[in-house]
Motif scaffolding. Structure first.
Motif, PDB file in Angstrom:
ATOM      1  N   HIS A 196     -20.609  -9.303 -29.852  1.00 39.08           N
ATOM      2  CA  HIS A 196     -21.930 -10.108 -29.618  1.00 39.08           C
ATOM      3  C   HIS A 196     -22.962  -9.049 -30.010  1.00 39.08           C
ATOM      4  CE1 HIS A 196     -25.409 -11.647 -27.355  1.00 39.08           C
ATOM      5  NE2 HIS A 196     -25.185 -12.342 -28.215  1.00 39.08           N
ATOM      6  N   ASP A 218     -14.958 -13.201 -26.670  1.00 35.00           N
ATOM      7  CA  ASP A 218     -15.645 -13.488 -25.283  1.00 35.00           C
ATOM      8  C   ASP A 218     -15.766 -12.102 -24.671  1.00 35.00           C
ATOM      9  OD1 ASP A 218     -15.906 -14.375 -22.870  1.00 35.00           O
ATOM     10  OD2 ASP A 218     -14.547 -16.066 -22.783  1.00 35.00           O
ATOM     11  N   VAL A 220     -16.426 -11.589 -21.684  1.00 36.28           N
ATOM     12  CA  VAL A 220     -16.079 -11.701 -20.398  1.00 36.28           C
ATOM     13  C   VAL A 220     -14.963 -10.109 -20.081  1.00 36.28           C
ATOM     14  CG1 VAL A 220     -13.964 -13.185 -20.476  1.00 36.28           C
ATOM     15  CG2 VAL A 220     -15.305 -12.918 -18.339  1.00 36.28           C
ATOM     16  N   HIS A 229     -22.640 -14.732 -23.891  1.00 37.22           N
ATOM     17  CA  HIS A 229     -21.855 -15.800 -22.955  1.00 37.22           C
ATOM     18  C   HIS A 229     -22.629 -17.129 -23.358  1.00 37.22           C
ATOM     19  CE1 HIS A 229     -19.650 -13.208 -20.559  1.00 37.22           C
ATOM     20  NE2 HIS A 229     -20.635 -12.448 -20.443  1.00 37.22           N
ATOM     21  N   GLN A 231     -23.784 -19.623 -22.039  1.00 43.49           N
ATOM     22  CA  GLN A 231     -24.967 -20.192 -21.354  1.00 43.49           C
ATOM     23  C   GLN A 231     -26.029 -19.724 -21.804  1.00 43.49           C
ATOM     24  OE1 GLN A 231     -22.642 -18.572 -20.083  1.00 43.49           O
ATOM     25  NE2 GLN A 231     -22.993 -17.468 -18.165  1.00 43.49           N
ATOM     26  N   GLU A 232     -26.189 -18.511 -22.611  1.00 50.47           N
ATOM     27  CA  GLU A 232     -27.342 -17.860 -22.930  1.00 50.47           C
ATOM     28  C   GLU A 232     -27.950 -18.674 -24.049  1.00 50.47           C
ATOM     29  OE1 GLU A 232     -25.955 -13.893 -23.476  1.00 50.47           O
ATOM     30  OE2 GLU A 232     -25.011 -13.863 -21.491  1.00 50.47           O
ATOM     31  N   ASN A 244     -24.598 -18.899 -28.793  1.00 51.81           N
ATOM     32  CA  ASN A 244     -23.468 -17.905 -28.628  1.00 51.81           C
ATOM     33  C   ASN A 244     -22.419 -18.726 -28.605  1.00 51.81           C
ATOM     34  OD1 ASN A 244     -24.995 -15.388 -28.619  1.00 51.81           O
ATOM     35  ND2 ASN A 244     -25.172 -15.603 -26.231  1.00 51.81           N
ATOM     36  N   PRO A 246     -18.704 -17.696 -28.318  1.00 53.99           N
ATOM     37  CA  PRO A 246     -17.616 -16.632 -27.722  1.00 53.99           C
ATOM     38  C   PRO A 246     -16.205 -17.374 -28.139  1.00 53.99           C
ATOM     39  CG  PRO A 246     -18.678 -17.709 -25.655  1.00 53.99           C
ATOM     40  CD  PRO A 246     -19.344 -18.170 -27.070  1.00 53.99           C
TER      41      PRO A 246
END
Length: 340
Positions: A196, A218, A220, A229, A231-232, A244, A246
């Motif tokens: 990322h 991803d 995580v 992630h 939700q950003e 994003n 992922p």
């Protein structure tokens, strides 16, 4: 296709990289330049040297405090009795709004996120010209070129406004995008590196005038862990201007291409009139980081899909580490762009 590179970018030659507590040779080796140049030339690229735009475009993205640090820290570090040849931090603040230390050790901890961005004698010069290569690529697109490849090494997408990390010092893609925006364009940054682009996201996270889109493994359980992630989405004025996407470890070509379609749809919705492609080749199945599993022909399909938008492209090199496939992966991507 025109390509941009400055020979001073060879000067960054990091020796150390810590992974899982073990000190290893850095994978961000100067040899990457030779393999990337070979791959670009095989795709028909003709290399030229960048113009020097000075520090102004760098300071449009990075704080002047940070630029002074990058330019001076190695000389100051070497005055410490018994210090290593490379600037590597051993202490970090727990937040960014702390007092700014005078100590070289303290400033290293403040401005370097991890142990993957050692600063040696030639680092500032190489990073400076890496950014100038991206800026010159942007200038050529402003002049009417449909696609330009900037061999920006060291890479940049993990660099925040005042923070180095993950082999990155100056955020070349962000600098190019801000330069294009300043000339009246509406840029989108499309990051296809396996990691990322957390620095790029951070720079533009509260802004609505540059769209940031990243397709990556991803986080995580994968670097950079804390960012990337789904939700950003941005904040403040930038809410909805960060996307994003992922992907599970080991994702292959077809799923990746479907996800790329989603990314390009968002770029169209943003009304972008130019794309800065943060080109990582480390999503390949044989890359040492083993995040995704794209094939060499897959990179050609990715390049063709991006080119099919019809938008001008500033292609800025990010990751892609030493393997027998590195040159061929770049040839495939650039060939896809030309064909698309």
């Amino acid at each position: 296709m025109k390509a941009i590179f400055n020979e001073r970018q060879w000067r960054h030659d990091p020796k150390h990289f810590m992974a899982n507590g073990v000190v290893l040779p850095s994978p961000e080796q100067p040899e990457r330049i030779a393999r990337l140049k070979s791959g670009a030339e095989a795709a028909g690229c003709a290399f030229a040297a960048p113009s020097d735009h000075g520090t102004g475009p760098l300071a449009a993205v990075h704080t002047p405090e940070y630029l002074v640090f990058l330019e001076t820290i190695h000389e100051r570090w070497r005055r410490i009795a018994g210090a290593s040849d490379e600037v590597i931090p051993n202490i970090h603040p727990d937040r960014r709004d702390v007092s700014y230390p005078r100590s070289a050790v303290g400033q290293a901890g403040y401005h370097q996120a991890d142990t993957a961005c050692p600063i040696a004698e030639g680092t500032w010069e190489a990073a400076y010209w890496s950014a100038q290569s991206a800026l010159t690529g942007a200038d050529l697109v402003l002049g009417g070129a449909k696609a330009v490849y900037a061999l920006s090494r060291p890479p940049g997408h993990h660099a925040f406004a005042d923070l180095a990390g993950g082999f990155c010092f100056l955020n070349n893609a962000a600098i190019a995008a801000e330069h294009l925006r300043g000339q009246g364009l509406r840029p989108a940054i499309l990051d296809v590196d396996v990691h990322h682009g957390n620095g790029t996201q951070g720079i533009f996270y509260a802004r609505s005038d540059v769209l940031t889109v990243s397709i990556h493994a991803d986080p995580v359980r994968f670097y950079p862990f804390f960012w990337g992630h789904a939700q950003e989405r941005g904040e403040g004025a930038g809410l909805g201007c960060n996307l994003n996407l992922p992907l599970p470890r080991g994702t292959t070509d077809d799923v990746y291409l479907d996800t790329l379609g989603t990314a390009l749809g968002r770029i169209r919705a943003f009304g972008a009139d130019v794309i800065v492609v943060a080109l990582g080749l480390d999503a390949h199945e044989n890359d040492p980081f083993e995040g995704l599993a794209l094939t060499t022909p897959g990179f050609g399909r990715i390049g063709a899909a991006i080119a099919a938008t019809g938008l001008p492209l500033v292609i800025v090199q990010e990751g892609g580490y030493l393997s027998d496939d590195l040159s061929a992966n770049l040839t495939s991507f650039l060939g896809g762009v030309e064909g698309g």
